[in-house]
Design a protein around this motif. Structure first.
Motif, PDB file in Angstrom:
ATOM      1  N   GLN A  52      66.812  21.346  24.218  1.00 21.37           N
ATOM      2  CA  GLN A  52      67.943  21.293  25.073  1.00 21.37           C
ATOM      3  C   GLN A  52      67.956  19.734  25.625  1.00 21.37           C
TER       4      GLN A  52
ATOM      5  N   GLU B  22      63.388  24.231  25.582  1.00 27.13           N
ATOM      6  CA  GLU B  22      63.386  23.196  26.384  1.00 27.13           C
ATOM      7  C   GLU B  22      63.592  21.818  25.798  1.00 27.13           C
ATOM      8  N   ARG B  23      62.690  21.631  24.813  1.00 21.78           N
ATOM      9  CA  ARG B  23      62.599  20.395  23.936  1.00 21.78           C
ATOM     10  C   ARG B  23      63.971  19.899  23.480  1.00 21.78           C
TER      11      ARG B  23
ATOM     12  N   ALA C 255      59.729  29.027  24.834  1.00 17.85           N
ATOM     13  CA  ALA C 255      60.184  28.502  26.062  1.00 17.85           C
ATOM     14  C   ALA C 255      60.222  26.849  25.851  1.00 17.85           C
ATOM     15  N   ARG C 256      59.121  26.494  25.523  1.00 21.24           N
ATOM     16  CA  ARG C 256      58.785  24.888  25.262  1.00 21.24           C
ATOM     17  C   ARG C 256      59.675  24.326  24.171  1.00 21.24           C
TER      18      ARG C 256
ATOM     19  N   TYR D 115      65.829  44.690  36.511  1.00 21.38           N
ATOM     20  CA  TYR D 115      64.787  43.949  37.164  1.00 21.38           C
ATOM     21  C   TYR D 115      63.934  43.211  35.738  1.00 21.38           C
ATOM     22  N   GLY D 116      64.413  43.421  34.565  1.00 21.67           N
ATOM     23  CA  GLY D 116      63.951  42.895  33.496  1.00 21.67           C
ATOM     24  C   GLY D 116      62.568  43.284  32.822  1.00 21.67           C
TER      25      GLY D 116
ATOM     26  N   ARG E  80      64.586  37.338  27.407  1.00 23.48           N
ATOM     27  CA  ARG E  80      65.125  36.635  28.767  1.00 23.48           C
ATOM     28  C   ARG E  80      65.275  35.330  28.883  1.00 23.48           C
TER      29      ARG E  80
ATOM     30  N   THR F 297      55.307  31.210  25.725  1.00 14.60           N
ATOM     31  CA  THR F 297      55.541  29.776  26.381  1.00 14.60           C
ATOM     32  C   THR F 297      55.918  28.734  25.123  1.00 14.60           C
TER      33      THR F 297
END
Ligand SMILES: [Zn+2]
Lengths: 216, 362
Positions: free
Chosen positions: B236, B233-234, B229-230, B41-42, B176, B226
């Motif tokens: 990628q 994403e940048r 994660a940002r 379930y993480g 994760r 966050t």
């Protein structure tokens, strides 16, 4: 001991008679109540007065079994009584007898008005569902005979599903009735349910999906 | 009673902990963890944890008794965590503790989980007794708290805590994001091997001058998660490969930096040259290294109990109760429940009036 609905503790003597019984109604406060209820029953037992024969006193001194109500019922409260029953039994070095809580409710009904027809025990299962077990009298061992095992029925479908069957909505379990069911199970050498509570539902948990984008 | 024999029950999160101590001597630290059940379930699922506690309770008590080579009737008291923690999980331990105490006719002590983490330190063999006052930094998947401890049994002050995620949770969430399994702490450590902790400057939560006024000792890790994660994403989106080791090392550095900076600030502000570390995240080697190095520079002595006593356990609960007993405290009444947000100032819950206190439980 049963905390499937309210919190209930009862003590029966070797002959099955109620020695002492206390309870607290309501879906909350099991953790707060259970210790004091246990203590009250134990304190009341040896001095239960006119009703208590010497054999009952002896029974109280040498407790032989602990009955645990295994539900169904709201999980959080249900577990408290089972945990308490198991630890109490461990402390006394006696076995725990797991009893479906509806069996105790059914026995109380049978003892008080001996219905000739089948009847359904109904308890609130939360989430607009009702836990239902259908009984018909007692079996050869004196244990309420469940003709249909416990199922969860959406409240809106209870009428359709049960039809004309007599319904008994229960909001309280008798600790003493639970003990009597256990006593009969022990006498007959029967196991009434497993060691897992009658949860009837898997835990609420989802396996997470891939992380979602947070944007930039 | 100078050396009380106490059995402690701890079920505030995902570990079913049973500990047995005689005074400050550890006799058993038995832990059954449901971590594996939560992995898919993480994160910790409260209902899964509570079900596991009920299953594990009796066998864990039996294992602890066997290891400690004591009998239940030898116990002087039973102790249990009343909070803070997951309510449904706490209640399993409370039910068991009350059942056991009443069954045995022994006194019951309901205690604070966070203060228990501090008590873990006194069970450490061959170490000089904990000196007061001390600053304590408790870091786990469930809490991130900075405390000023003047006396273990009477005087603990909360200086600050996380305003959002616990530090351990941040490790899980960033793991994760990086596609690593749960629990995140050890995974991030593995991924960070060879990475440059200064490669990416991730934000230090509540560390700007404007934040420090109100939140000098508070923590925040949600923004950091966050930011990671940002950043990914940048990169990628720009078609760059993700330097996982650098990201893991830089993220970890941001967490460690803010934890150590705030803990040492508390030591200096309060004039307390002692820092106690506790909680499961103390398993993080980088956190220990940075804490030890920077504390040495600041003239602060650091104490770290063995890891088996840093993670949630019943021994620390038993140890705290043994200290309460040794200091003459009355047992708790049987009326307490679970308090998921129990304040750290409540070291013991529902202590009986000394006047009303007779014999036995009650
Ligand atoms: Zn903890």
């Amino acid at each position: 001991m049963d905390t499937s609905l309210g919190s209930a503790v009862g003590l029966t003597g070797r002959d099955g008679r109620t020695v002492a019984e206390v309870s607290q109604t309501g879906h909350l406060g099991h953790a707060e109540a259970i210790g004091a209820l246990l203590e009250q029953v134990l304190a009341a037992a040896p001095s239960a007065g006119a009703g208590a024969a010497p054999t009952d006193e002896a029974a109280a001194e040498t407790l032989t079994h602990v009955a645990a109500g295994m539900g169904p019922g709201p999980f959080t409260g249900l577990r408290i009584g089972i945990a308490a029953a198991r630890a109490f039994a461990l402390g006394r070095g006696v076995p725990v007898i797991a009893v479906p809580s509806h069996h105790a409710a059914a026995l109380a009904v049978i003892e008080s008005d001996a219905p000739a027809e089948p009847f359904a025990i109904l308890t609130d299962a939360r989430r607009r569902e009702t836990a239902v077990t259908v009984y018909e009298g007692i079996d050869v061992d004196g244990i309420p005979h469940a003709v249909v095992d416990t199922v969860l029925v959406p409240q809106a479908e209870v009428d359709r599903r049960l039809g004309a069957l007599r319904r008994i909505e229960v909001t309280e379990i008798s600790g003493a009735a639970l003990a009597r069911v256990a006593r009969r199970a022990v006498a007959a050498g029967r196991t009434l349910t497993g060691s897992e509570p009658l949860y009837l539902r898997p835990p609420d948990a989802r396996v997470p999906a891939a992380p979602k984008k947070v944007g930039s | 009673m100078s050396e009380p024999l106490v059995l402690g029950i701890e079920t505030s999160c995902d570990e079913t902990g049973i500990g047995i101590v005689r005074g400050r001597t550890l006799l058993s630290n038995t832990i059954a963890s449901s971590m594996d059940e939560h992995a898919r379930y993480g994160g910790v699922v409260p209902e899964v944890a509570a079900r596991a506690h009920l299953e594990e309770m009796q066998p864990a008590i039996e294992r602890a008794l066997a290891e400690a080579q004591v009998r239940l009737e030898d116990l002087d008291a039973v102790a249990v965590t009343s909070g803070p923690g997951l309510a449904g999980a706490l209640m399993v331990g409370i039910g068991a503790a009350k059942g056991l105490a009443v069954s045995l006719g022994k006194p019951l002590y309901a205690v604070n989980h966070l203060v228990g983490h501090i008590a873990a330190d006194i069970l450490t063999p061959d170490s000089v007794p904990l000196e007061y006052p001390t600053i304590a930094l408790l870091v786990s998947g469930g809490h991130t708290s900075l405390l000023h401890v003047r006396d273990l049994t009477t005087d603990v002050e909360l200086l600050g805590e996380t305003v959002d995620d616990a530090a351990g949770e941040a490790f899980d969430k960033v793991a994760r994001i990086l596609g690593l399994p749960y629990p995140g702490g050890p995974e991030i450590d593995r991924a960070a091997v060879g990475g440059d902790p200064a490669a990416i400057r991730f934000p230090r939560g509540l560390s700007r001058a404007s934040d420090l006024e109100k939140h000098r000792y508070d923590f925040s890790f949600s923004g950091l998660k966050t930011a990671v994660a940002r950043w990914i994403e940048r990169e990628q989106a720009a078609g760059n490969p993700i330097p996982v080791a650098d990201v893991a090392a830089s993220f970890r550095e941001a967490v460690v930096d803010v934890l150590v900076t705030k803990a040492l600030a508390a030591c200096i502000d309060r004039g307390v040259p002692r820092l106690l570390l506790g909680g499961g995240v103390i398993a993080n080697r980088r956190l220990r290294e940075v804490a030890l190095a920077r504390a040495a520079e600041a003239g602060v002595t650091v104490r770290i109990p063995p890891l088996s006593l840093c993670t949630d356990n019943g021994a620390m609960i038993a140890g705290l109760a043994a200290e309460l007993i040794a200091s003459g405290r009355q047992p708790s009444t049987l009326a307490f429940g679970a308090d998921s947000t129990l304040p750290v100032t409540e070291i013991q819950v529902a202590e009986r009036d000394a006047v009303a206190a007779g014999t036995g439980v009650g």
